[in-house]
Design an enzyme around this catalytic site. Sequence first.
Site, PDB file in Angstrom:
ATOM      1  N   TYR A  65      99.763  26.379  57.646  1.00 47.26           N
ATOM      2  CA  TYR A  65      99.282  26.872  58.349  1.00 47.26           C
ATOM      3  C   TYR A  65      98.569  28.962  57.455  1.00 47.26           C
ATOM      4  O   TYR A  65      99.899  28.792  57.267  1.00 47.26           O
ATOM      5  CB  TYR A  65     100.254  27.797  59.142  1.00 47.26           C
ATOM      6  CG  TYR A  65      99.595  26.945  60.705  1.00 47.26           C
ATOM      7  CD1 TYR A  65      98.843  25.766  61.141  1.00 47.26           C
ATOM      8  CD2 TYR A  65     100.928  26.729  61.947  1.00 47.26           C
ATOM      9  CE1 TYR A  65      98.926  24.651  61.845  1.00 47.26           C
ATOM     10  CE2 TYR A  65     100.918  26.030  63.351  1.00 47.26           C
ATOM     11  CZ  TYR A  65     100.302  25.037  62.798  1.00 47.26           C
ATOM     12  OH  TYR A  65      99.268  23.770  64.252  1.00 47.26           O
ATOM     13  N   LYS A 118     105.227  13.944  54.899  1.00 42.84           N
ATOM     14  CA  LYS A 118     103.915  13.099  54.673  1.00 42.84           C
ATOM     15  C   LYS A 118     103.461  13.204  53.138  1.00 42.84           C
ATOM     16  O   LYS A 118     102.871  13.069  52.226  1.00 42.84           O
ATOM     17  CB  LYS A 118     102.057  13.501  54.962  1.00 42.84           C
ATOM     18  CG  LYS A 118     101.657  12.480  54.560  1.00 42.84           C
ATOM     19  CD  LYS A 118     101.139  11.398  55.817  1.00 42.84           C
ATOM     20  CE  LYS A 118     100.086  11.009  55.385  1.00 42.84           C
ATOM     21  NZ  LYS A 118     100.024   9.101  56.108  1.00 42.84           N
ATOM     22  N   ASP A 161     102.703  10.169  60.524  1.00 45.26           N
ATOM     23  CA  ASP A 161     101.656   9.607  61.174  1.00 45.26           C
ATOM     24  C   ASP A 161     102.281   7.998  61.899  1.00 45.26           C
ATOM     25  O   ASP A 161     102.328   8.162  63.677  1.00 45.26           O
ATOM     26  CB  ASP A 161     100.567   8.435  60.596  1.00 45.26           C
ATOM     27  CG  ASP A 161     101.010   8.640  59.573  1.00 45.26           C
ATOM     28  OD1 ASP A 161     101.389   9.170  58.533  1.00 45.26           O
ATOM     29  OD2 ASP A 161     100.205   7.981  58.230  1.00 45.26           O
TER      30      ASP A 161
END
Length: 360
Positions: free
Chosen positions: A134, A187, A220
């Site tokens: 962000y 990730k 994911d």
Amino acid sequence: MGTYRLGVLSGDGIGPEIVEATLRVLEAVQQWDSRLKFEWVPLPIGWEAIRTAGCAMPESTIEALEECDAWIMGPHDSTSYPAAEREKLNPSGALRHRFDLYANVRPARAYPGLPAVSPKMDLVVVRENTEGFYTDRNMAWGIGEVLATPDVALTLGKITRHGSERIARTAFALARQRRRKVAIVHKANVIRKAYGLFLETCREVGKEFPDVAVEDYHIDAMTAHLVRRGEHFDVVVTTNMFGDILSDLTGELTGSLGMAPSINAGKGRAMAQAAHGSAPDIAGKGIGNPVGIILSAAMLLAWLAGERQDGTARDAGQAIERAVAATLAGGPRTPDLGGTASTREFTASILARILTEIRP
Ligand code: NAD
């Protein structure tokens, strides 16, 4: 002890309706015990503040919050703000940044009798709240996004060892009070440096908690695991944007996004805030589900109880949770849960339970 000065930031869209419901619930539990007292400090943010003070997060609101023990924040409809306001941090980002509210703790629990995709889910997403991808949170000055040419946008993510360490410590300490399992979500297979640092730091902190089992998942794959076997998870620790996304998913999997509570906590400061947004599609209809924000207020009481060693606040928070659970089981229900009740009818049912059958 027992007297709390609480800021009240109603926000936009369904915010005023659900915040109002929350204040009524807190006033009801206050009636049980004269040692528990709330003093409301209403402060403008969002559209109300744009109209009265010219910006969505006035400095006067922030200064007044400095004098509060904690606060309750309704959702803001920041995407509808005038262009100049949309360039700034949105109101909740501004408060998280300003008060260093680094831990966004978002439980998701299915309730007996309430239809849910994951009827056995009972987990907590612990989201790092001050950095990550962000980009508007990442700079001392300006925003970490650049439009290099009209057709090329660059955006900056930030992961620090310090930020990762403190959120990991929050997650592992919480797991010790629950089922002693932490899943780290990242990730690191693609964004190797940033998520590698996050993963490595969380694992390091985990060594201080040898009684807590640790797993890690790619973001994911984690979405599939949550849908397929959500009941497996206990505490999920992750970075800012992943935590934001996953907690909306877990909220919906347990019944409705409108049910998902959260607390944003830092050193000596905390803000209760539902996970959802301002729900512009149903704003003004009086049908917003207030459970998320009411349970956020219950979490705030638990946090205050810990800060002040105040058993009365702890008991009141737990009683609110029981009253909400009883109402969800017995009805009525708001439309997002398949019912027909308005926010007021639903809240009246919680209040009736608090004032009759539920006791701290
Ligand atoms: P949203 O969460 O407002 O709405 C998504 C869907 O969930 C809508 O169909 C809405 O009706 C439903 N929903 C959400 N909360 C509900 C509740 N309590 N009861 C019943 N139904 C509920 O997400 P959005 O539409 O993407 O965003 C709307 C605005 O909210 C945007 O301006 C966005 O920036 C802002 N937003 C604010 C916050 C916050 O204040 N913390 C968080 C997310 C989004």
